[in-house]
Structures are given as structure tokens and as C-alpha cells.
Design an enzyme around this catalytic site. Sequence first.
Site, PDB file in Angstrom:
ATOM      1  N   ASP A  53       0.945  -1.313  -0.211  1.00  0.00           N
ATOM      2  CA  ASP A  53      -0.132  -0.221  -0.029  1.00  0.00           C
ATOM      3  C   ASP A  53       1.017   1.073  -0.076  1.00  0.00           C
ATOM      4  OD1 ASP A  53       0.683  -0.286   2.723  1.00  0.00           O
ATOM      5  OD2 ASP A  53      -1.021   0.110   3.539  1.00  0.00           O
ATOM      6  N   SER A  54       2.192   0.902  -0.076  1.00  0.00           N
ATOM      7  CA  SER A  54       3.153   2.275  -0.388  1.00  0.00           C
ATOM      8  C   SER A  54       2.879   2.790  -1.680  1.00  0.00           C
ATOM      9  CB  SER A  54       4.707   1.860  -0.250  1.00  0.00           C
ATOM     10  OG  SER A  54       4.670   0.594  -1.146  1.00  0.00           O
ATOM     11  N   ASP A  81      -0.779  -6.250   0.004  1.00  0.00           N
ATOM     12  CA  ASP A  81      -1.292  -5.447   1.374  1.00  0.00           C
ATOM     13  C   ASP A  81      -2.695  -5.315   1.535  1.00  0.00           C
ATOM     14  OD1 ASP A  81       0.934  -5.166   2.927  1.00  0.00           O
ATOM     15  OD2 ASP A  81       1.333  -2.964   1.801  1.00  0.00           O
ATOM     16  N   LYS A 102      -0.956  -9.490   3.377  1.00  0.00           N
ATOM     17  CA  LYS A 102      -0.042  -8.842   4.591  1.00  0.00           C
ATOM     18  C   LYS A 102      -1.000  -7.705   5.231  1.00  0.00           C
ATOM     19  CE  LYS A 102       3.454  -6.088   3.727  1.00  0.00           C
ATOM     20  NZ  LYS A 102       3.264  -4.587   4.471  1.00  0.00           N
ATOM     21  N   GLU A 127      -1.231  -5.267   8.907  1.00  0.00           N
ATOM     22  CA  GLU A 127      -0.395  -4.671  10.072  1.00  0.00           C
ATOM     23  C   GLU A 127      -0.896  -4.834  11.302  1.00  0.00           C
ATOM     24  OE1 GLU A 127       0.295  -0.497   9.167  1.00  0.00           O
ATOM     25  OE2 GLU A 127       0.978  -0.847   7.089  1.00  0.00           O
ATOM     26  N   GLU A 147       9.571  -4.011  10.395  1.00  0.00           N
ATOM     27  CA  GLU A 147      10.021  -2.845   9.833  1.00  0.00           C
ATOM     28  C   GLU A 147      10.634  -1.857  10.731  1.00  0.00           C
ATOM     29  OE1 GLU A 147       7.209  -0.712   7.156  1.00  0.00           O
ATOM     30  OE2 GLU A 147       8.448   1.188   6.877  1.00  0.00           O
TER      31      GLU A 147
HETATM   32  O1  KIV Z   1       3.398  -1.114   1.644  1.00  0.00           O
HETATM   33  C1  KIV Z   1       4.700  -1.524   1.600  1.00  0.00           C
HETATM   34  O2  KIV Z   1       5.660  -1.243   0.618  1.00  0.00           O
HETATM   35  C2  KIV Z   1       5.363  -2.028   2.549  1.00  0.00           C
HETATM   36  C3  KIV Z   1       6.838  -2.252   2.781  1.00  0.00           C
HETATM   37  C4  KIV Z   1       7.167  -1.018   3.433  1.00  0.00           C
HETATM   38  C5  KIV Z   1       7.126  -3.381   3.486  1.00  0.00           C
HETATM   39  O3  KIV Z   1       4.527  -2.695   3.305  1.00  0.00           O
END
Ligand code: KIV
Length: 274
Positions: A41-42, A80, A109, A111, A178
Site C-alpha cells: 500500500d506504499s 497488502d 499482509k 499490520e 519494519e
Molecule cells: O507497503 C509497503 O511497501 C510495505 C513495505 C514498506 C514493507 O509494506
Amino acid sequence: MLENLQKLVKSGEKIAMLTCYDATFAKLLELAGMDILLVGDSLGMVLQGAENTLNVSMHHMTYHTKMVKNGAPNTLIMADMPIGSYEQDNEAAYKNALWLIKSGAHIVKFEGGGKRVETARYLVERGIPVCAHLGFTPQSVNQLGGYKIQGKTEESAEQILKDASAMSEAGASFVLLEMVPASLAKKITASISAPTIGIGAGVDCSGQVLVLQDLLGIYTGAASKKVEDFKRPRFVRNFLQDSAADGKPSVQAAVKAYVKAVKDKAFPAPDHSY
Ligand code: KIV
């Protein structure tokens, strides 16, 4: 694919993972031998220009997951779960996780530890592989007071270790760490059965991840911010610049150098760690 990666970890080989959001890069990264592509989600920051990941939606995530799947049909894809897609109740989390899987992800994934452990168990019991993201969790950037290293005090380090163990016991396939001290990541990696993937967590994790645009040195902060105000995080290495120094400047050479550096345990160096 997941089983192959688990075997690879058991053999002592490190996992090379990189974020990816589109088919062109996905194809290039698959050819470079990347083990896992993370549709992170970056993308809210690197593709949309936002200051954080808080406006990323399930529609954004499923759209980009499909693009990555098109480009890399033979590589493990992790996607994510964006903020708001898994916290409220486990059924909603399952529905959204399934949507990502149907879009091409092999594993999702999300958090946090604590209450999220039950969410992980719920998804795993229903056949959805999970990666737990602990340490600095970008979706909680406001609660955490900014982009800060986590696990620096004895108490917070203990909490991250407990969450990592609980996630591993709940069936998480990976634990991503992280921005935590390298010594803590090493301890966690040695004490849980799930492989760890680090970003700013030292060389002793079972694998490493970076954001593609950081690795290429082309991310300079949110669209609203001045380029000259951008400060590269300590854990980032510009592999494109390094490939130029080696006399073969190309995106392909840069990503191959990243895979090699991860496998050789040459990245991250102490300079990239806390
Ligand atoms: O969203 C993302 O790119 C991430 C990385 C920072 C691991 O979760």
C-alpha cells in the site's frame, strides 16, 4: 510457491522481496529472480503522491495486484490489506483477503499484533496465507507520531517479540519487521518458526524487502513536498547508482544486484541498520 520459499529458507538462503505495482516491472523482476513481489500500500505514496498510505483502498490494491499478476505469473505475489479492510471484524477481513487472492495474490499482509492475531488465525484456518507486519506499521503513522524506529525500549521490544511469536503460532507464513533494531530482529528470527522479512531490521532476518522506487533512487517524497527536503531513510540503498558505478547502469542490473546482495548477505550493511 509458498512451500518452495519455505524450503529455500530452511536451506539457509535469504528471500529477496521488492514492491511492485505494475506489469512491466513485474515481468522485469520475475526475470531478475525476485522471490516475492509485494503489492504494497506504499503505492499511495510512490504512485499516488500522497504523504502516507491512509487513502489506499481495496479497489486500488486489487487493480494493482491484477497488473502484477499479469506481468509475473510465476512469482509469489503478496498483497497488502489497506487500512479499513481488516480491522473491524474477521468476516470483512476474510472477504477482502479473498478479493485480493482472486485478483492474483498468493498471500495477504496486514499490520499489527494484539487483536490482529485472531484475524490471522481466522484467515489461515480458511486457507488464506498471511504475513504479519510488525515494528513500524505505516497505517498507524499518526498514533506512532511519525516515521520512527520501534522496539527501542525493553518493554516495546518484548511486545514486538510476543506479537511475532503469537502471529507465528497462529499460522502466519511470514513476519515482516519494519524499522526495528537489528539485534531485536535477530532475536525474533531465531525464536519463531515463521521466516522474517526485514526492512530496516538488519541482515539477520530470513529475507529483505525494499520499495522499488527507493532501490532505484527515484522516490523523492510526497508530491506536495520539495525534492530538496526529502531525506532518504537509512535502510535504503540506491542500487541503480551502484550499478552505474559498476559500469552497467540499468534498472535490470540494479534489481539483479539487489537480489544478489540479499542472497550474499551484503545488504543490508550495518550502515542500513539500526
Ligand atoms: O507497503 C509497503 O511497501 C510495505 C513495505 C514498506 C514493507 O509494506
